[in-house]
Design an enzyme around this catalytic site. Structure first.
Site, PDB file in Angstrom:
ATOM      1  N   PHE A 100       0.835  -1.204   0.000  1.00 36.51           N
ATOM      2  CA  PHE A 100       0.000   0.000   0.000  1.00 36.51           C
ATOM      3  C   PHE A 100       0.866   1.248   0.000  1.00 36.51           C
ATOM      4  O   PHE A 100       1.793   1.386   0.808  1.00 36.51           O
ATOM      5  CB  PHE A 100      -0.874   0.048   1.260  1.00 36.51           C
ATOM      6  CG  PHE A 100      -2.000  -0.941   1.294  1.00 36.51           C
ATOM      7  CD1 PHE A 100      -3.262  -0.601   0.833  1.00 36.51           C
ATOM      8  CD2 PHE A 100      -1.798  -2.214   1.809  1.00 36.51           C
ATOM      9  CE1 PHE A 100      -4.307  -1.512   0.883  1.00 36.51           C
ATOM     10  CE2 PHE A 100      -2.833  -3.134   1.867  1.00 36.51           C
ATOM     11  CZ  PHE A 100      -4.091  -2.782   1.399  1.00 36.51           C
ATOM     12  N   ASP A 101       0.531   2.175  -0.877  1.00 40.41           N
ATOM     13  CA  ASP A 101       1.053   3.527  -0.759  1.00 40.41           C
ATOM     14  C   ASP A 101       0.469   4.133   0.516  1.00 40.41           C
ATOM     15  O   ASP A 101      -0.539   3.640   1.047  1.00 40.41           O
ATOM     16  CB  ASP A 101       0.631   4.328  -1.999  1.00 40.41           C
ATOM     17  CG  ASP A 101       1.102   5.759  -1.967  1.00 40.41           C
ATOM     18  OD1 ASP A 101       2.251   6.004  -1.576  1.00 40.41           O
ATOM     19  OD2 ASP A 101       0.294   6.641  -2.319  1.00 40.41           O
ATOM     20  N   LEU A 102       1.072   5.208   1.021  1.00 48.38           N
ATOM     21  CA  LEU A 102       0.568   5.840   2.243  1.00 48.38           C
ATOM     22  C   LEU A 102      -0.229   7.108   1.937  1.00 48.38           C
ATOM     23  O   LEU A 102      -1.448   7.140   2.109  1.00 48.38           O
ATOM     24  CB  LEU A 102       1.739   6.153   3.183  1.00 48.38           C
ATOM     25  CG  LEU A 102       1.409   6.871   4.498  1.00 48.38           C
ATOM     26  CD1 LEU A 102       0.377   6.103   5.312  1.00 48.38           C
ATOM     27  CD2 LEU A 102       2.683   7.093   5.311  1.00 48.38           C
ATOM     28  N   ASP A 103       0.445   8.154   1.459  1.00 47.90           N
ATOM     29  CA  ASP A 103      -0.220   9.430   1.193  1.00 47.90           C
ATOM     30  C   ASP A 103      -1.226   9.300   0.050  1.00 47.90           C
ATOM     31  O   ASP A 103      -0.871   8.864  -1.047  1.00 47.90           O
ATOM     32  CB  ASP A 103       0.802  10.506   0.819  1.00 47.90           C
ATOM     33  CG  ASP A 103       1.678  10.907   1.994  1.00 47.90           C
ATOM     34  OD1 ASP A 103       1.312  10.605   3.144  1.00 47.90           O
ATOM     35  OD2 ASP A 103       2.735  11.521   1.750  1.00 47.90           O
ATOM     36  N   VAL A 124      -1.017  -0.963  -4.434  1.00 45.35           N
ATOM     37  CA  VAL A 124      -2.191  -0.089  -4.412  1.00 45.35           C
ATOM     38  C   VAL A 124      -1.730   1.349  -4.220  1.00 45.35           C
ATOM     39  O   VAL A 124      -1.016   1.653  -3.256  1.00 45.35           O
ATOM     40  CB  VAL A 124      -3.144  -0.472  -3.262  1.00 45.35           C
ATOM     41  CG1 VAL A 124      -4.364   0.453  -3.270  1.00 45.35           C
ATOM     42  CG2 VAL A 124      -3.571  -1.930  -3.360  1.00 45.35           C
TER      43      VAL A 124
END
Length: 220
Positions: A6-9, A162
């Protein structure tokens, strides 16, 4: 076993307020008039130094701006952030599903990413946080995911990335990973599709339902 990165921002949390205010602070410190916050959202997602080079001019000035950005972000901007609705229950359900390993893969420096995940109580859901270093190492998503695959011993053909920006999609495809785009962050459907995302979701609820199906063996 499926590995989900997963990306964060713009994917797990909405960091608009903290990032745009910290950029404005940094530009003011170097004598550059900052644009309005709504004209800085394009900076959310890509490596920040690249964006500051566009905003501030030459490389030396951009690096000075980055130092000022981190002054504010580390103390204030980090917490000017909110969790997207549906992310917490979605992660809880997904992490309890057999056959899923969850990771974070972000261009944000690891020292900040880990504090944000801890602040929102998300860190127990993730096996490892793969992130950039303060010196810019692994800020490129392709390099980051190559590193993450090797360190996690994940099979690219059984992995998903993602994210909400083209950098996430291209980084995934460059490493043979399936790319899933989301439009509730800061990238448009057109940006994600043009980068090569064949699966795009418009809400966290739709995303996590799609990921659940993928883990169970259906198409994401």
């Amino acid at each position: 076993m499926t590995s989900i990165f997963f990306d964060l921002d713009g994917t797990l949390t909405d960091p608009k307020e903290g990032i745009t205010r910290s950029i404005a602070y940094a530009l003011q410190k170097i004598g550059v008039e900052p644009p309005p916050p709504e004209r800085l959202t394009w900076c959310i997602g890509p490596p920040l130094l690249e964006s500051l080079r566009v905003l501030a001019g030459d490389g030396t000035t951009a690096e000075e701006a980055l130092r000022h950005y981190r002054e504010r972000f580390a103390e204030v901007g980090l917490f000017e952030n909110r969790l997207y609705d549906g992310v917490l229950p979605g992660l809880a359900a997904l992490s309890s599903a057999s056959g899923a390993r969850l990771f974070v893969a972000t261009s944000k420096p690891k020292v900040f990413a880990e504090r944000i995940l801890s602040h929102f109580g998300l860190d127990p859901f993730f096996e490892t946080v793969f992130a950039a270093e303060l010196d810019g190492t692994r800020s490129d998503k392709s390099h980051l995911l190559d590193y993450a695959l090797a360190r996690s011993r994940s099979n690219p053909s059984a992995a998903v990335m993602v994210g909400d920006r083209r950098h996430d999609v291209r980084g995934a495809l460059n490493n043979g990973i399936q790319a899933i785009g989301i439009t509730y962050g800061y990238g448009t459907r057109e940006e994600l599709a043009e980068a090569g995302a064949r699966t795009i979701y418009d809400s966290p609820n739709a995303l996590f339902e799609g990921l659940r199906r993928y883990v169970l063996g259906d198409s994401a």
